[in-house]
Design a protein around this motif. Structure first.
Motif, PDB file in Angstrom:
ATOM      1  N   LEU A 148       0.791  -1.233   0.000  1.00  0.00           N
ATOM      2  CA  LEU A 148       0.000   0.000   0.000  1.00  0.00           C
ATOM      3  C   LEU A 148       0.824   1.284   0.000  1.00  0.00           C
ATOM      4  N   VAL A 149       2.100   1.197   0.355  1.00  0.00           N
ATOM      5  CA  VAL A 149       2.924   2.405   0.409  1.00  0.00           C
ATOM      6  C   VAL A 149       4.099   2.334  -0.566  1.00  0.00           C
ATOM      7  N   GLU A 168      -1.051  12.221  -1.336  1.00  0.00           N
ATOM      8  CA  GLU A 168      -1.527  10.883  -1.670  1.00  0.00           C
ATOM      9  C   GLU A 168      -0.739   9.831  -0.897  1.00  0.00           C
ATOM     10  N   LEU A 172      -2.315   6.962   1.572  1.00  0.00           N
ATOM     11  CA  LEU A 172      -2.006   5.528   1.481  1.00  0.00           C
ATOM     12  C   LEU A 172      -1.485   4.993   2.814  1.00  0.00           C
TER      13      LEU A 172
END
Length: 179
Positions: A148-149, A168, A172
């Motif tokens: 996710l990152v 963003e 995240l």
């Protein structure tokens, strides 16, 4: 390949590897990477081209090995006192470093080699060090943070005109940290 685990951490092998890595770094400061050759690197490092071919096989593998060595952290990730703060600090630094031209080149060198798994190992190790600081808190897995990152960050750096926006990135991280 110089990354092999069986090599002694010191001695002649380490000195030769460092000399070659140093030659690559110096030459990349002086000229375009597209003009770099194994004979140039060997001459700068004071070794024969066959030494480079025997250890790395080809120029792209050597460039990837140099890039991986530069990607290895010199120290533990920043400790801000909170899991969220540590992940934010790590992710912002990673985004900043890897979206620079040298960072993009390092990622491309690693991507084009047979060594990308080492990149995931390095990132996973940094994230695990952060998670280990907070044993009593609910936290995501390293895989969740990578998915996710780190993965969207690397994808945008390599395959987009613009890197991930910091806002963003923060969103995240919030998603990754929510259970």
């Amino acid at each position: 390949m110089a990354i092999k685990e069986g090599l002694r951490p010191g001695g002649r092998s380490a000195r030769v590897q460092e000399s070659i890595h140093s030659a690559v770094r110096d030459l990349l400061q002086e000229q375009e990477r597209s003009t770099l050759t194994v004979p140039q690197i060997a001459a700068r490092a004071g070794v024969t081209p066959s030494t480079i071919y025997r250890r790395w096989g080809d120029l792209s593998a050597l460039l990837a090995d140099v890039a991986l060595a530069r990607m290895r952290p010199d120290s533990e990730p920043a400790n801000t006192g909170t899991l969220r703060g540590d992940v934010l600090a790590w992710a912002e630094q990673y985004l900043d470093e890897m979206s620079s031209q040298p960072g993009r080149n390092m990622l491309r060198d690693v991507q084009s080699s047979t060594l990308p798994i080492y990149c995931a190992t390095i990132i996973g190790g940094q994230l695990q060090a952060i998670l280990d600081r907070y044993p009593d808190q609910p936290k995501p897995s390293v895989d969740r943070l990578i998915n996710l990152v780190a993965a969207p960050t690397v994808f945008r750096i390599l395959f987009s005109e613009a890197p991930l926006e910091v806002g963003e990135l923060h969103r995240l991280i919030e998603i990754a940290l929510s259970q």
